[in-house]
Every structure is written in C-alpha cells, then in structure tokens.
Design an enzyme around this catalytic site. Structure first.
Site, PDB file in Angstrom:
ATOM      1  CE  LYS A 294     -24.258 -26.593  14.123  1.00 18.12           C
ATOM      2  NZ  LYS A 294     -25.283 -26.648  15.111  1.00 18.12           N
TER       3      LYS A 294
ATOM      4  CG  HIS B 109     -34.350 -23.264  15.443  1.00 15.96           C
ATOM      5  ND1 HIS B 109     -35.523 -24.084  15.128  1.00 15.96           N
ATOM      6  CD2 HIS B 109     -33.203 -24.114  15.116  1.00 15.96           C
ATOM      7  CE1 HIS B 109     -34.938 -25.268  14.574  1.00 15.96           C
ATOM      8  NE2 HIS B 109     -33.726 -25.398  14.697  1.00 15.96           N
TER       9      HIS B 109
ATOM     10  CD  GLU C 148     -26.266 -25.818  18.010  1.00 15.68           C
ATOM     11  OE1 GLU C 148     -26.766 -26.921  18.461  1.00 15.68           O
ATOM     12  OE2 GLU C 148     -26.017 -25.313  17.047  1.00 15.68           O
TER      13      GLU C 148
ATOM     14  NE  ARG D 225     -31.335 -43.335  -0.915  1.00 13.90           N
ATOM     15  CZ  ARG D 225     -30.441 -42.468  -1.291  1.00 13.90           C
ATOM     16  NH1 ARG D 225     -30.337 -42.070  -2.603  1.00 13.90           N
ATOM     17  NH2 ARG D 225     -29.463 -41.811  -0.525  1.00 13.90           N
TER      18      ARG D 225
HETATM   19  C1  BG6 Z   1     -31.393 -27.818  14.238  1.00 13.15           C
HETATM   20  C2  BG6 Z   1     -29.747 -27.460  13.648  1.00 13.15           C
HETATM   21  O1  BG6 Z   1     -32.418 -27.264  13.490  1.00 13.15           O
HETATM   22  O2  BG6 Z   1     -31.070 -27.202  15.631  1.00 13.15           O
HETATM   23  C3  BG6 Z   1     -28.655 -27.979  14.313  1.00 13.15           C
HETATM   24  O3  BG6 Z   1     -29.986 -27.786  12.334  1.00 13.15           O
HETATM   25  C4  BG6 Z   1     -28.735 -27.596  15.769  1.00 13.15           C
HETATM   26  O4  BG6 Z   1     -27.468 -27.452  13.678  1.00 13.15           O
HETATM   27  C5  BG6 Z   1     -29.986 -27.945  16.315  1.00 13.15           C
HETATM   28  O5  BG6 Z   1     -27.640 -28.126  16.432  1.00 13.15           O
HETATM   29  C6  BG6 Z   1     -29.995 -27.304  17.645  1.00 13.15           C
HETATM   30  O6  BG6 Z   1     -31.162 -27.715  18.609  1.00 13.15           O
HETATM   31  P1  BG6 Z   1     -31.409 -27.810  20.012  1.00 13.15           P
HETATM   32  O7  BG6 Z   1     -32.681 -28.384  20.227  1.00 13.15           O
HETATM   33  O8  BG6 Z   1     -30.044 -29.021  20.408  1.00 13.15           O
HETATM   34  O9  BG6 Z   1     -31.085 -26.636  20.489  1.00 13.15           O
END
Ligand code: BG6
Length: 498
Positions: free
Chosen positions: A348, A250, A226, A58
């Site tokens: 997380k 995932h 993570e 935008r």
């Molecule tokens: C994303 C999520 O799809 O995948 C994120 O929205 C997450 O919250 C990320 O951190 C993790 O991806 P990767 O490749 O770093 O494991």
C-alpha cells in the site's frame, strides 16, 4: 473476423430471478462495491424484475433511510458516473432492509423470512460481507430460521480465516449447513477482465505454450501495487497485513493462473484441480529461507501524487509491526517451473497503482550485435491487470534509418482501451452474476483456500520465529530497499514499466 471487430456472440447473459440478502449491508464493502455492482447490472438490464435486494445489518433503520444511505454513498463513491435519478428510483424499488443481529442465535429472523417467503423457489443468495468469525454462526442461524432452501447459495467474502486452523474451522462450520457446491468463496481478482484473459492468452494462442516453462522463462514477477493506504480500514488491516490481505488470495490466484498446467477444459473443477496442484508444489518457507527470500515493510509519511500523506502508525494511532508491504521469492517445485523463481510483491502507499505480471524470458544464447549497438534487454511479456489493462511483448528491434546498427527495446502493444470500446463490468458485477448463474469456476474451493493458507502459515511462522521486523519505506515509493536487494541478489531487477 478482422482485428478489433466485436465478437458477434457477445451479449448479456440472462440470469434467472433471484433474491439476495447482503449481510453487513451498511459496511464499506456493501456500500462501495456490492450494491453499486447490483445497480450497474440493473442499469444494463441484467437483473430480472421480481428480484429482491435485501440489506441486513444490526442497525435498526427504516427501509427509506437505507435507500437514502445506499443512494448517497453511491453518489459519493462514483461522482463521475452518469447518473439517472429515474433509473435509480426504479432500482430502489427492489431494495429492502432488515435490522437485526444475524450472528445472535436468539435474534428474530421473522422479518427476513417474510420478505423471502414468496420466493421459495427462487435462487437465493446469502452474501456474508462480514468478519470471518461470523461465517459459521450466521450460516447456522440461516438454517435455524429455515431459510436454507434448495436453491440457496452462500457467498463468503475473503478472508476465510486468518490461518489454516481458523480456515478449517470456518469451512467445517459453513459446510454443516451448505453443500460445498452451494458455497461461493469470493476472490474478486478472478472476476477482473484482465485476470480472466490470462487463461485465454495462455491457452488459445499457440505461441506461448512451447516457451511457458523453465527452458525458456528466466523468472516471473507478480506485482500488485496500490497508492491507497489502510485509511479507515486500519483497525481491520492491522490484524491482517499484506501477506494475509493480498498474497494468500489475490496474488496466489494470479500465480496459479500463470503457473498451472493446461486444464482439459474450462470446467470449474477442472481448472480448480490444476490450480491446487500449483499451490501444493509451492516450496514451504523455512526460517532460513524467510530471512533471505522475504521482506516486510511498513509505510511512513510521504507523498502520493504530490499530496502529503500520513504514515501507517499515524493512521492507526498506535505503533504496530503489521506489514503494509511484502516481497517474496517463491519456488514452484514441479517439472515445468524447476529453477524459475516467482518474485511476488504487494504494498500500500506505493509510487503507483499498478498490478502486473511479467514473464521474463532467458537471454539469447549468444549476442551477435556489435558492442556499441545498445544494451540487449531480455524479451518480456508484460500482462497489465490494472489500470490500463493490456498485454505488451517487449522486444529488441533495430532502430530504423541510417547511422549504423542501433538497437531499441520496444513494445508490441495490445491496449484494452484502444482495442475494445465497450465498458466492461467491475469484478464484483461479474462475480455476483456468476453466483446467480451457478458458475463455480470464479470461486475458491475449500481445498484451494486451505492449501493457500498452508503455504502462508509457513511464512507467518518463519517471520515470527525469526523476528523478521517491518522495514520502513516512505509512502509514494516502491517499498523498502530490502525488496530491491531481494531480487538484485539474483542479478535481476524489478520491472518498473515502459
Ligand atoms: C482487497 C483488499 O481484497 O483488495 C484490499 O482487502 C485491497 O486491501 C483490494 O485494497 C484491492 O482490490 P483492487 O480491485 O482495488 O485491486
């Protein structure tokens, strides 16, 4: 071929010339992942000359300002990457920018149409790095502007909606403009090297298939941990939470690849047909099950690698009941997996960044070794997705040397870093090139996304009606103690590496 030798057929797969329009080009995903991925593919010589990479957002901005923005953010995100300014300048020749609101039905699309006009016969990618609410309107506007050519492909970034009903709506809206075979729903985990290797590991090594079932497997664990927090994505994340953000896509994709039946071949639909059978065999979560078999958690202040970090609510600036961690005991009600629990967990701000799948085999029927020889651990196959990609088979072994019978639990170790020397592309590099090559196998089909939402909806419903609240866990730990209890109740434990 001796071990470690490069496969003689490995080479860069050439792709046809294409134009790509990245909607949401000034956003985090585009600047951190998509545009760097295209730059890396360009450096590797995979992007043909004549391709246009058009950012659309935008903000009104001159082309030069956009190029500077992409350059500076690349340098910020990849400070350690070898960087050649000349290579960058040559890549930047391909970059264009259009500032307009693609979601507004009255917006003027003529600048974009002009940029695309000369390439009418070229492959054309529309990458929607946008909130899912815009997928329908932007697709409609692409069609209204007459830009949906025969070779156009629509790329949708997850999440596709926030529940089954909204996913339905989105799929129906984009389906009015694009044929299902021109829609590429990204789950970038499918582009990860180690995830692709799952199918190869299972189906090209005769060792595994005979024991890949309820006769031999005790249970399966899938962990995606993570250390990052929600950070500057907290306002998006707060409407999503770990279940929608990580499990719906995932983790369920990983579960499908582990649990599915052997497909007849590696064709896109053959594999996707098998995956969907797994999703449909997932036992729906009832309210009573959810109380015992799911955990929600949210991080509080703590420390990661010795550095103090804020709690989620502080990052968000408000109290919230959004889960940043979840653990789930899932059941696949089919012949192969009857009675084998799949323990899933993601969070997380956990103690370590670690994504792995553990196949834990049943214990031997009878322990022959003397009592003092040492504890008999179960055989485990540990597939490490990231970091330090690799596969370990953990076995009991006799500790060599005199001193009587002593047992040790040791890994047979296939480490990618030690075995393969080549740099392999990031998941987004792979999925982007797969769209250009029209390889649908790495993408989620409509029915797959909806089957996944259907299982997730049950859990969301059970959480709501059972008032299942988030348990606090300190940042830098393995999640709330309730997650340990969930598996401990079954006399098992989370495998935390060796
Ligand atoms: C994303 C999520 O799809 O995948 C994120 O929205 C997450 O919250 C990320 O951190 C993790 O991806 P990767 O490749 O770093 O494991």
């Amino acid at each position: 071929m001796s071990t470690g030798e490069q496969n003689p057929t490995s080479a860069l797969l050439p792709v046809d010339p294409f134009d790509i329009v990245v909607f949401g080009a000034t956003g985090d995903l585009a600047l951190r992942k998509l545009l760097p991925a295209l730059f890396h593919r360009w450096c590797d010589g995979q992007i043909p000359s004549g391709c246009k990479i058009i950012g659309a957002a935008r903000a009104s901005m001159a082309r030069d300002a956009f190029i500077t923005l992409v350059h500076d953010s690349y340098r910020g995100f990849f400070p350690k990457e070898e960087f050649d300014e000349q290579q960058w300048a040559a890549f930047a020749e391909h970059l264009e920018y259009c500032g307009f609101d693609a979601g507004d039905e009255n917006a003027d699309w003529s600048d974009l149409a002009d940029l695309l006009a000369p390439g009418i016969d070229k492959i054309r990618l529309f990458y929607l790095a946008l909130p899912p609410g815009l997928f329908g309107p932007v697709s409609t506007n692409i069609a209204k502007a007459g830009l949906n050519s025969a070779k156009s492909r629509l790329v949708l970034e997850k999440p596709i909606g926030r529940d089954l009903a909204s996913a339905h709506q989105i799929n129906a809206a984009v389906g009015k403009v694009f044929d299902e075979r021109a829609i590429f729903r990204i789950d970038h985990y499918l582009g990860k090297e180690s995830v692709q290797n799952l199918l190869i590991l299972r189906f090209t090594n005769s060792l595994f298939e005979p024991v890949w079932n309820a006769n031999a497997v005790d249970h399966v664990q899938i962990t995606v941990g993570e250390t990052v927090g929600a950070g500057n994505r907290a306002s998006y994340y707060d409407k999503s939470g770990a279940l929608r953000d990580m499990v719906q896509n995932h983790i369920l994709q990983l579960l499908c690849l582990v649990a599915m039946e052997p497909p007849n071949d590696f064709g896109a639909d053959t594999v996707r047909d098998e995956k969907i059978k797994v999703l449909k065999a997932l036992r729906p979560m009832t309210n009573a099950m959810a109380q015992k078999e799911t955990v929600r958690g949210q991080y509080t202040a703590g420390a990661i690698d010795g550095e103090a970090v804020d709690g989620y609510a502080d990052e968000l600036g408000a109290a919230s009941d959004t889960e940043t961690f979840t653990a789930i005991k899932a059941h696949i009600d089919n012949w192969r997996w009857s009675g084998v629990p799949f323990y899933l967990r993601t969070g997380k701000r956990m103690a370590a960044r670690r994504s792995e799948i553990v196949i834990q085999f049943k214990r031997v029927a009878h322990a022959l070794t003397p009592a003092g020889a040492g504890h008999l651990h179960p055989t485990r196959l540990v597939i490490r997705l990231q970091p330090d990609e690799g596969v370990k088979l953990l076995l009991m072994t006799k500790d060599p040397g005199p001193g009587g019978m002593r047992l040790r639990y040791v890994p047979l170790n296939l480490s990618y870093a030690d075995t393969f020397s080549a740099r392999y592309p990031d998941a987004y590099e792979r999925v982007l090139m797969a769209v250009v090559r029209n390889d649908l196998g790495l993408f989620m089909r409509r029915d797959e996304v909806e089957a996944a939402w259907s299982w997730i909806d049950n859990i969301l419903g059970a959480w709501k009606s059972g008032n299942i609240a988030c348990q606090p866990y300190q940042a830098g730990t393995d999640g709330p103690t309730q997650a340990a209890m969930l598996i401990d109740r079954d006399d098992k434990e989370w495998f935390d590496g060796m």
